[in-house]
Design a protein around this motif. Structure first.
Motif, PDB file in Angstrom:
ATOM      1  N   HIS A 239       0.837  -1.135  -0.076  1.00  0.00           N
ATOM      2  CA  HIS A 239      -0.136   0.058   0.069  1.00  0.00           C
ATOM      3  C   HIS A 239       1.053   1.020  -0.029  1.00  0.00           C
ATOM      4  N   GLU A 240       0.183   2.461  -0.302  1.00  0.00           N
ATOM      5  CA  GLU A 240       0.980   3.734  -0.166  1.00  0.00           C
ATOM      6  C   GLU A 240       0.013   4.447   0.666  1.00  0.00           C
ATOM      7  N   LEU A 241       0.628   5.059   1.634  1.00  0.00           N
ATOM      8  CA  LEU A 241       0.065   6.067   2.465  1.00  0.00           C
ATOM      9  C   LEU A 241       0.494   7.430   2.383  1.00  0.00           C
ATOM     10  N   LEU A 242      -0.221   8.254   1.622  1.00  0.00           N
ATOM     11  CA  LEU A 242       0.164   9.659   1.218  1.00  0.00           C
ATOM     12  C   LEU A 242      -0.057  10.624   2.122  1.00  0.00           C
ATOM     13  N   MET A 243       0.661  11.497   2.510  1.00  0.00           N
ATOM     14  CA  MET A 243       0.686  12.626   3.647  1.00  0.00           C
ATOM     15  C   MET A 243       0.488  14.001   2.474  1.00  0.00           C
ATOM     16  N   VAL A 244      -0.883  14.173   2.305  1.00  0.00           N
ATOM     17  CA  VAL A 244      -1.086  15.632   1.370  1.00  0.00           C
ATOM     18  C   VAL A 244      -0.872  16.654   2.151  1.00  0.00           C
ATOM     19  N   VAL A 245       0.003  17.559   1.785  1.00  0.00           N
ATOM     20  CA  VAL A 245       0.229  18.807   2.316  1.00  0.00           C
ATOM     21  C   VAL A 245      -0.079  20.126   1.524  1.00  0.00           C
TER      22      VAL A 245
END
Length: 238
Positions: free
Chosen positions: A132-138
């Motif tokens: 999986h990819e866990l993306l922190m959107v900033v």
């Protein structure tokens, strides 16, 4: 991570993992990116499900654009019946099945901050067991993520609430209709500082389609992904 392809001059962001999860601060643009990524995947002929885990924000949730998703072949996984526009934390039971179904590319739109990430924590064991990819959107123009230190603090609180580790950063810095190249570049500086502090890679920078060529010219070597805005409310322009 991701790879970037092209069709007829259009950038296509394709995740290498089957599960792509978007987390971040309120107003970071997770829902907009979730919608766009889901539609990109469907355009490539993938079987796609978009899971709406936002049980916090009543104004900008992917369930409000379910008609667009269905029309383009994306299966929206939403609270049903009387709960579809409710603030109650009623999550559909079929989420678990989609997270485990290897036939689907699954995009998960998580509510803001650590409060929203608690809903993600219900599925942390299933998610952690697979790729999986866990993306922190900033968004550098949100008050809780306008410095590198604040972003790191927010990231840590989301990880603690969800029981999962962020794998990559995304620069989605914008000021709605007032966004210009300088806004995007400020966000790029910020996520690069967070990269230095955490070692996390920067997956990509998202910009509204009208800024695509300017961003490419000023950010060589950066994956730039164009976003077609679908979530802004008409009344917000006045």
């Amino acid at each position: 991570m991701f790879w970037l392809g092209a069709r007829k001059g259009t950038s296509l962001l394709m995740p290498k993992s089957r599960l792509t999860i978007l987390v971040g601060n309120y107003g970071s643009g997770k829902t907009e990116l979730s919608l766009n990524l889901s539609l990109m995947l469907a355009q490539e002929g993938k079987k796609v499900a978009l899971v709406d885990l936002d049980i916090v924000n009543p104004y900008f949730r992917s369930r409000e654009r379910a008609d667009i998703l269905v029309r383009h072949g994306v299966e929206p996984i939403l609270p049903q019946g009387e709960y579809i526009m409710s603030e109650a934390p009623a999550l559909p039971p079929e989420i678990t099945g989609y997270l485990r179904n290897l036939d689907y590319q699954v995009v998960v739109d998580v509510g803001g901050d650590n409060t929203g990430a608690t809903a993600l924590g219900r599925f942390s064991e299933i998610i952690a067991a697979g790729s999986h990819e866990l993306l922190m959107v900033v968004n550098a123009y949100r008050p809780d993520t306008d410095t590198p230190e604040k972003v790191v603090a927010m990231l840590s609180s989301i990880e603690e609430a969800s029981g999962l580790k962020v794998t990559s950063l995304v620069n989605n810095t914008n000021l709605a209709w007032e966004t210009d190249l300088s806004v995007v570049l400020q966000g790029q500086w910020l996520v690069e500082q967070v990269h230095q502090l955490t070692g996390l890679p920067i997956a990509f920078t998202a910009v509204e389609s009208s800024l695509l060529e300017q961003a490419r010219a000023n950010l060589p070597g950066t994956i730039i992904v164009p976003v077609d805005i679908k979530m802004r409310l008409n009344w917000a322009q006045t």
